[in-house]
Motif scaffolding. Structure first.
Motif, PDB file in Angstrom:
ATOM      1  N   GLN A  26      23.584 -35.819 -17.655  1.00  0.00           N
ATOM      2  CA  GLN A  26      23.626 -37.327 -18.672  1.00  0.00           C
ATOM      3  C   GLN A  26      22.128 -37.860 -18.896  1.00  0.00           C
ATOM      4  OE1 GLN A  26      25.614 -36.662 -16.420  1.00  0.00           O
ATOM      5  NE2 GLN A  26      27.711 -37.069 -16.971  1.00  0.00           N
ATOM      6  N   GLY A  27      21.473 -38.098 -17.790  1.00  0.00           N
ATOM      7  CA  GLY A  27      20.040 -38.804 -17.676  1.00  0.00           C
ATOM      8  C   GLY A  27      18.864 -37.867 -17.649  1.00  0.00           C
ATOM      9  N   VAL A  28      18.246 -37.936 -16.683  1.00  0.00           N
ATOM     10  CA  VAL A  28      16.979 -37.266 -16.254  1.00  0.00           C
ATOM     11  C   VAL A  28      17.292 -36.464 -15.124  1.00  0.00           C
ATOM     12  CG1 VAL A  28      15.366 -38.318 -18.177  1.00  0.00           C
ATOM     13  CG2 VAL A  28      15.585 -39.124 -15.576  1.00  0.00           C
ATOM     14  N   ARG A  29      17.011 -35.243 -14.961  1.00  0.00           N
ATOM     15  CA  ARG A  29      17.112 -34.388 -13.924  1.00  0.00           C
ATOM     16  C   ARG A  29      16.036 -33.559 -13.616  1.00  0.00           C
ATOM     17  NH1 ARG A  29      22.035 -30.196 -13.655  1.00  0.00           N
ATOM     18  NH2 ARG A  29      22.314 -29.728 -11.378  1.00  0.00           N
ATOM     19  N   GLY A  30      15.718 -33.445 -12.283  1.00  0.00           N
ATOM     20  CA  GLY A  30      14.707 -32.183 -11.909  1.00  0.00           C
ATOM     21  C   GLY A  30      15.474 -31.397 -10.611  1.00  0.00           C
ATOM     22  N   ARG A  90      11.932 -29.563 -14.348  1.00  0.00           N
ATOM     23  CA  ARG A  90      12.687 -30.769 -14.999  1.00  0.00           C
ATOM     24  C   ARG A  90      13.050 -30.461 -16.196  1.00  0.00           C
ATOM     25  NH1 ARG A  90       6.969 -31.085 -16.593  1.00  0.00           N
ATOM     26  NH2 ARG A  90       6.806 -32.082 -18.748  1.00  0.00           N
ATOM     27  N   ASN A  91      13.991 -31.274 -16.983  1.00  0.00           N
ATOM     28  CA  ASN A  91      14.790 -31.065 -17.973  1.00  0.00           C
ATOM     29  C   ASN A  91      14.620 -32.184 -19.133  1.00  0.00           C
ATOM     30  OD1 ASN A  91      16.381 -33.180 -17.124  1.00  0.00           O
ATOM     31  ND2 ASN A  91      18.402 -32.150 -17.528  1.00  0.00           N
ATOM     32  N   PHE A  92      13.296 -32.933 -18.909  1.00  0.00           N
ATOM     33  CA  PHE A  92      12.972 -33.889 -19.961  1.00  0.00           C
ATOM     34  C   PHE A  92      11.391 -33.819 -20.153  1.00  0.00           C
ATOM     35  CE2 PHE A  92      12.598 -35.345 -15.627  1.00  0.00           C
ATOM     36  CZ  PHE A  92      11.634 -36.220 -15.341  1.00  0.00           C
ATOM     37  N   ASP A  93      11.020 -34.156 -21.373  1.00  0.00           N
ATOM     38  CA  ASP A  93       9.613 -34.367 -21.846  1.00  0.00           C
ATOM     39  C   ASP A  93       9.052 -32.609 -21.685  1.00  0.00           C
ATOM     40  OD1 ASP A  93       9.522 -36.561 -22.667  1.00  0.00           O
ATOM     41  OD2 ASP A  93       9.072 -37.444 -20.547  1.00  0.00           O
ATOM     42  N   GLY A 146      17.127 -50.836 -16.445  1.00  0.00           N
ATOM     43  CA  GLY A 146      18.690 -50.863 -16.207  1.00  0.00           C
ATOM     44  C   GLY A 146      19.001 -50.118 -14.979  1.00  0.00           C
ATOM     45  N   ARG A 147      20.129 -50.501 -14.667  1.00  0.00           N
ATOM     46  CA  ARG A 147      21.095 -50.057 -13.366  1.00  0.00           C
ATOM     47  C   ARG A 147      21.398 -48.547 -13.505  1.00  0.00           C
ATOM     48  NH1 ARG A 147      21.037 -53.143  -8.831  1.00  0.00           N
ATOM     49  NH2 ARG A 147      23.047 -52.586  -8.161  1.00  0.00           N
ATOM     50  N   VAL A 148      21.215 -47.627 -12.586  1.00  0.00           N
ATOM     51  CA  VAL A 148      21.402 -46.277 -12.541  1.00  0.00           C
ATOM     52  C   VAL A 148      22.281 -45.674 -11.479  1.00  0.00           C
ATOM     53  CG1 VAL A 148      19.221 -45.781 -13.753  1.00  0.00           C
ATOM     54  CG2 VAL A 148      19.289 -45.617 -11.314  1.00  0.00           C
ATOM     55  N   ASP A 149      22.918 -44.556 -11.753  1.00  0.00           N
ATOM     56  CA  ASP A 149      23.422 -43.817 -10.800  1.00  0.00           C
ATOM     57  C   ASP A 149      22.291 -42.891 -10.245  1.00  0.00           C
ATOM     58  OD1 ASP A 149      26.163 -45.000 -10.767  1.00  0.00           O
ATOM     59  OD2 ASP A 149      26.481 -43.620 -12.468  1.00  0.00           O
ATOM     60  N   ARG A 150      22.039 -42.584  -8.925  1.00  0.00           N
ATOM     61  CA  ARG A 150      21.027 -41.817  -8.625  1.00  0.00           C
ATOM     62  C   ARG A 150      21.537 -40.636  -7.650  1.00  0.00           C
ATOM     63  NH1 ARG A 150      15.496 -43.081  -5.030  1.00  0.00           N
ATOM     64  NH2 ARG A 150      14.384 -41.004  -5.172  1.00  0.00           N
ATOM     65  N   VAL A 177      17.612 -33.774  -8.037  1.00  0.00           N
ATOM     66  CA  VAL A 177      17.178 -35.157  -8.054  1.00  0.00           C
ATOM     67  C   VAL A 177      17.331 -35.600  -9.447  1.00  0.00           C
ATOM     68  CG1 VAL A 177      15.729 -35.027  -6.033  1.00  0.00           C
ATOM     69  CG2 VAL A 177      14.662 -34.596  -8.130  1.00  0.00           C
ATOM     70  N   GLY A 178      17.483 -36.900  -9.528  1.00  0.00           N
ATOM     71  CA  GLY A 178      17.678 -37.496 -10.986  1.00  0.00           C
ATOM     72  C   GLY A 178      18.340 -38.801 -10.913  1.00  0.00           C
ATOM     73  N   VAL A 179      18.343 -39.463 -12.103  1.00  0.00           N
ATOM     74  CA  VAL A 179      18.962 -40.615 -12.372  1.00  0.00           C
ATOM     75  C   VAL A 179      19.673 -40.598 -13.548  1.00  0.00           C
ATOM     76  CG1 VAL A 179      17.489 -42.116 -11.138  1.00  0.00           C
ATOM     77  CG2 VAL A 179      17.235 -41.780 -13.432  1.00  0.00           C
ATOM     78  N   ALA A 180      20.738 -41.394 -13.912  1.00  0.00           N
ATOM     79  CA  ALA A 180      21.395 -41.392 -15.047  1.00  0.00           C
ATOM     80  C   ALA A 180      21.857 -42.994 -15.373  1.00  0.00           C
ATOM     81  CB  ALA A 180      22.685 -40.559 -15.273  1.00  0.00           C
ATOM     82  N   PRO A 181      21.971 -43.522 -16.678  1.00  0.00           N
ATOM     83  CA  PRO A 181      22.460 -44.859 -16.581  1.00  0.00           C
ATOM     84  C   PRO A 181      23.624 -45.080 -16.452  1.00  0.00           C
ATOM     85  CG  PRO A 181      21.232 -44.113 -18.882  1.00  0.00           C
ATOM     86  CD  PRO A 181      21.324 -42.899 -17.835  1.00  0.00           C
ATOM     87  N   VAL A 182      23.977 -45.935 -15.644  1.00  0.00           N
ATOM     88  CA  VAL A 182      25.479 -46.173 -15.151  1.00  0.00           C
ATOM     89  C   VAL A 182      26.571 -45.916 -16.186  1.00  0.00           C
ATOM     90  CG1 VAL A 182      27.233 -47.914 -14.167  1.00  0.00           C
ATOM     91  CG2 VAL A 182      24.422 -47.977 -13.218  1.00  0.00           C
ATOM     92  N   GLU A 183      26.323 -46.518 -17.224  1.00  0.00           N
ATOM     93  CA  GLU A 183      27.331 -46.343 -18.528  1.00  0.00           C
ATOM     94  C   GLU A 183      27.340 -44.732 -18.832  1.00  0.00           C
ATOM     95  OE1 GLU A 183      23.603 -47.549 -20.388  1.00  0.00           O
ATOM     96  OE2 GLU A 183      24.745 -48.089 -18.645  1.00  0.00           O
TER      97      GLU A 183
END
Length: 341
Positions: free
Chosen positions: A244-248, A270-273, A208-212, A228-234
């Protein structure tokens, strides 16, 4: 040539143990080791007798004996035993350096020890925060440390150098916002509504599309942190609020060794996994491969600079972040020279 009265990363926490290791920092040869209580020692890597490197010496408890004639020094550089039973000369000392362990790194103060203030150590807070996971590695690179800073402050190179992992054409199209705050330089890119590159798609665990975003920050004298990171557009992320998404945070500490060689300490918080140790190990290996692509380019660039002394580096619009960082360094070097004279 180098900024003095500054904190530089000397080593990762895992690199330094009981046995001495040698590392040259800002042209100064230094030996590092740990005492029994795990605190760090940083000492000039030259016996004050005949200048044999102390990193070749023999550990005796927390003390270090020169392998040449047996001069014994304590961990503060003071002579305890002289060669051949001579009377101990207390003023015969090896220089020691302030060294502090923080954010998984050993930070050494190069300059006047009386001015060493741990509060001046760069705030690599994601490396120590319990809600984040941090790891990384080290490369010795054959280039001027400022070339690496240029590289990290201009991420348009990702499109070409890192095509298979984090690079994508949208980086070239995104506007660049650059600002200077005191001794920091910020370069911000916001890339809305795009397809994520392979790494970030896998980190997000969905298509799906993201904001980066990419927010580079140079911290004098020689560090770069990249948000750095990405989040779903919605999800509605913004450049000001993007948890809101995954960030590092890409962590880069460039420590000069000589005019044309550097120590490159790299990693990512990182803040994920964060509880997946296997992912941490796999990601470290993957990130190390990405940075090796940079090393190949930087070392080739240094060789070309030396082979073309009649040519100068040119500055385009994409180079503004690195240019501003160099201006901060140059301003501090001029102030240092003025104070010395």
């Amino acid at each position: 040539m180098f900024l003095r009265n500054q904190w530089y990363v000397a080593a990762w926490d895992y690199e330094v143990d009981r046995q001495p290791i040698a590392r040259t920092i800002c042209g100064e040869p230094i030996v590092l080791y740990r005492r029994f209580d795990r605190t760090l020692v940083a000492m000039r890597d030259a016996c004050p007798h005949r200048l044999l490197p102390l990193s070749m010496g023999l550990k005796e408890g927390d003390n270090l004996r020169c392998r040449y004639h047996g001069l014994l020094l304590d961990s503060h550089g003071t002579a305890l035993e002289m060669p051949h039973g001579e009377r101990v000369t207390k003023h015969l000392c090896a220089r020691t350096y302030p060294i502090v362990e923080r954010h998984r790194f050993a930070w050494i103060w190069i300059g006047d020890a009386e001015l060493a203030d741990p509060a001046l150590i760069p705030d690599f807070w994601p490396c120590s925060h319990p809600a984040w996971r941090f790891d990384g590695g080290y490369y010795h690179i054959k280039c001027d440390y400022r070339l690496a800073i240029d590289n990290l402050m201009d991420l348009t190179h990702e499109t070409y150098v890192h095509q298979g992992s984090i690079g994508q054409p949208e980086i070239l199209a995104a506007p660049i916002d650059t600002r200077v705050e005191d001794e920091s330089v910020f370069v911000t890119r916001w890339m809305p509504d795009i397809d994520p590159p392979p790494f970030w798609r896998d980190a997000l665990k969905r298509d799906g599309r993201v904001d980066r975003w990419q927010i580079c920050r140079f911290i004098a004298p020689s560090s770069v942190i990249i948000d750095v990171g990405v989040a779903p557009v919605e999800a509605g992320a913004t450049v000001e609020n993007h948890d809101q998404g995954v960030r590092g945070f890409v962590i880069d500490a460039l420590t000069p060794e000589s005019a044309t060689t550097s120590h490159y300490f790299w990693g990512m918080a990182r803040n994920f996994d964060i509880d997946d140790a296997g992912f941490t190990a796999r990601f470290k290996a993957q990130q190390g491969g990405v940075f090796l692509e940079d090393v190949d380019v930087l070392e080739a660039q240094q060789r070309s600079i030396e082979a073309n002394p009649d040519m100068a580096l040119r500055v385009f619009a994409i180079d503004v972040g690195g240019t501003r960082a160099r201006q901060v360094i140059d301003k501090k070097l001029k102030a240092q020279g003025a104070a010395a004279s």
